[in-house]
Design an enzyme around this catalytic site. Structure first.
Site, PDB file in Angstrom:
ATOM      1  N   GLY A 144       0.674   1.720   7.943  1.00 43.88           N
ATOM      2  CA  GLY A 144       2.075   1.315   7.956  1.00 43.88           C
ATOM      3  C   GLY A 144       2.187  -0.135   8.368  1.00 43.88           C
TER       4      GLY A 144
ATOM      5  N   SER B 258       6.561  -1.785   1.171  1.00 46.37           N
ATOM      6  CA  SER B 258       7.269  -1.834   2.442  1.00 46.37           C
ATOM      7  C   SER B 258       6.701  -2.915   3.364  1.00 46.37           C
ATOM      8  CB  SER B 258       7.283  -0.468   3.134  1.00 46.37           C
ATOM      9  OG  SER B 258       5.982  -0.023   3.401  1.00 46.37           O
TER      10      SER B 258
ATOM     11  N   SER C 290      -0.635  -6.071   6.086  1.00 49.50           N
ATOM     12  CA  SER C 290      -1.107  -4.955   5.272  1.00 49.50           C
ATOM     13  C   SER C 290      -0.792  -3.643   5.964  1.00 49.50           C
ATOM     14  CB  SER C 290      -2.624  -5.065   5.063  1.00 49.50           C
ATOM     15  OG  SER C 290      -3.124  -3.857   4.524  1.00 49.50           O
ATOM     16  N   HIS C 291      -0.692  -2.563   5.180  1.00 53.90           N
ATOM     17  CA  HIS C 291      -0.512  -1.233   5.751  1.00 53.90           C
ATOM     18  C   HIS C 291      -1.722  -0.814   6.576  1.00 53.90           C
ATOM     19  CE1 HIS C 291       2.814  -1.009   3.021  1.00 53.90           C
ATOM     20  NE2 HIS C 291       3.105   0.214   3.407  1.00 53.90           N
ATOM     21  N   SER C 292      -2.877  -1.422   6.271  1.00 53.83           N
ATOM     22  CA  SER C 292      -4.127  -1.009   6.900  1.00 53.83           C
ATOM     23  C   SER C 292      -4.665  -2.129   7.785  1.00 53.83           C
ATOM     24  CB  SER C 292      -5.140  -0.675   5.797  1.00 53.83           C
ATOM     25  OG  SER C 292      -6.451  -0.892   6.248  1.00 53.83           O
TER      26      SER C 292
END
Lengths: 215, 238
Positions: free
Chosen positions: B43, B70, B9-11
């Site tokens: 990210g 992404s 995950s981005h977080s």
């Protein structure tokens, strides 16, 4: 190094020049991205390329391919946004295409750039005209292949690629975006340059400058 | 040993939360978070993903679940970097539902591709469950009585009432789906697949709800007995 080939020193110089140009244009890329994206492109790329500089100092690569794989690994780990895996895949595929070669001639250079572009297409699923970095890379690859086929030196192949990438980036201004966050903006993206195409043109120009310096 | 999971995950907080939720339903499954950047920012990081893949693999392979665009690209890049290992599968699945379904499938001993499939069908299954419910309701409204005449040979049935106060919530659903998943049986509970934790949870069956169990196949008798034992003991919660 000769006029007919590039070597590891060129690959390293390309990355150093890329880091410099991205750092110089950090705010410009942030502004472009703020207009049609989330505003982090300049900061993310600057962080990624700065990390590459540290790695180049601590673990100097021995071949062009190793240089590009170092760049790929670092960008994918440090950039954070979509630009990380996209540029990372470009450098990874270019390194793979160049294999163990220590002397990169025009044909191998053009093949490496084409592999890089194909990697970005495969990863991002974008096409020409979607207002993405592909709009800089595809004309650059076409120009590189034409130049290589015509017998140009590697430095001239890179110069042709850089000029075509710059034109391609400018040509994204009037486009509506079909990929990434800018695609949510519809017609409001018109009149803004795509940040990824802009940074791609800068990075390919850095490749040409490194090639010219070594010729 | 079971198939492991990696949550990209981005977080960092989101990845850790999904791991916490999925792990609650699948004790013993190796589930590793790869969220955020090294500096704690938003990210995805290739290094974090590759390190998580190494940690999660206990020899049976790893299924990777991702959140936004992404993150998918970073996970794909990690696989490309590793030369496309056959022991890692990317699931094109909703993060939370997919992770829960995959964790339960892994806990029941499912193989790599079966765990990936469980993740990818987590939402489809709950959609199908609703469609099945609607069909059953229509049949009852028209006054037909399909059960006796159409019961296939060897089918086992049971009618059970939930007695635990929480009913068929996440943990009992995971217990049933996990144990039934390891059996050679086709089993429906109130019209949904008893081997799918997501489908069982969509029933929203609380205390006092009547469960209609229909099972067929080699393990049908044992499967119905298992459901009876769990339901009548209140899933050990009373």
């Amino acid at each position: 190094m000769t006029d007919s080939s590039l070597d590891t020193a060129w690959a390293v110089d390309w990355l150093r020049r890329s880091a410099a140009v991205v750092s110089e244009n950090r705010m410009a890329l942030i502004e472009l991205d703020r207009a049609i994206g989330d505003g982090d492109h300049g900061e993310n790329l600057d962080r990624g390329f700065s990390a590459i500089l540290e790695k180049l100092d601590s673990e100097p690569p021995l071949t062009p391919a190793a240089t590009f794989k170092l760049a790929a690994m670092t960008l994918m780990s440090k950039v954070g946004g979509a630009a990380g895996p996209l540029y990372g895949t470009a450098f990874l595929r270019m390194g793979t295409a160049m294999g163990e070669a220590v002397e990169i001639d025009s044909a191998l250079l053009a093949a490496g750039l084409a592999a890089a572009r194909d990697g970005v297409v495969a990863r991002g699923k974008a096409e020409v005209g979607d207002k993405t970095m592909i709009d800089a890379w595809t004309p650059a690859v076409d120009a590189a292949i034409s130049a290589a086929d015509a017998g140009a030196s590697p430095a001239a192949v890179l110069a042709a690629a850089a000029a075509a990438a710059e034109s391609g980036a400018v040509a994204t201004d009037p486009l509506i975006a079909h990929k990434g966050r800018a695609s949510y903006l519809g017609e409001r993206a018109i009149g803004h340059r795509d940040p990824g195409a802009a940074s791609s043109a800068m990075i390919l120009r850095a490749a040409a400058q490194a090639g010219g310096a070594s010729a | 040993m079971s198939v492991g999971l990696v949550i990209v995950s981005h977080s960092a907080a989101l990845a850790a939360g999904v791991v916490e939720l999925a792990a609650q339903m699948a004790v013993g499954v190796s589930i590793v978070a790869a969220g955020g950047m090294d500096d704690g920012g938003l990210g995805t990081s290739l290094e974090k993903v590759m390190s998580a893949l190494g940690q999660a693999d206990t020899g049976e392979g790893v299924v990777v679940l991702t959140d936004l665009g992404s993150a998918v690209m970073t996970a794909e890049s990690a696989l490309e970097f590793m030369g496309g290992p056959a022991t890692v599968a990317l699931a094109d699945a909703p993060l939370v539902e997919g992770a829960v379904a995959a964790a339960v499938a892994a806990a029941s001993g499912a193989g790599l591709q079966a765990v990936r499939h469980a993740a990818e069908t987590a939402l489809q299954n709950s959609g199908a469950a609703r469609a099945t419910d609607a069909g059953t309701a229509t049949g009852l409204d028209s006054g037909t009585e399909p059960r006796k005449d159409h019961t296939p040979e060897g089918e086992q049935t049971a009618e059970l009432i939930l007695i635990n106060p929480m009913g068929l919530h996440a943990r009992p659903a995971a217990v049933l789906a996990g144990e039934l998943g390891a059996m050679d049986v086709d089993i429906e509970i109130n019209g949904v697949d008893g081997q799918s934790v997501m489908m069982l949870m969509t029933l929203g069956a609380g205390e006092g709800t009547k469960l209609h169990v229909r099972a067929s196949g080699p393990d049908a008798v044992g499967a119905v007995a298992l459901v009876r034992r769990e339901v009548t003991s209140g899933f050990g919660e009373i």
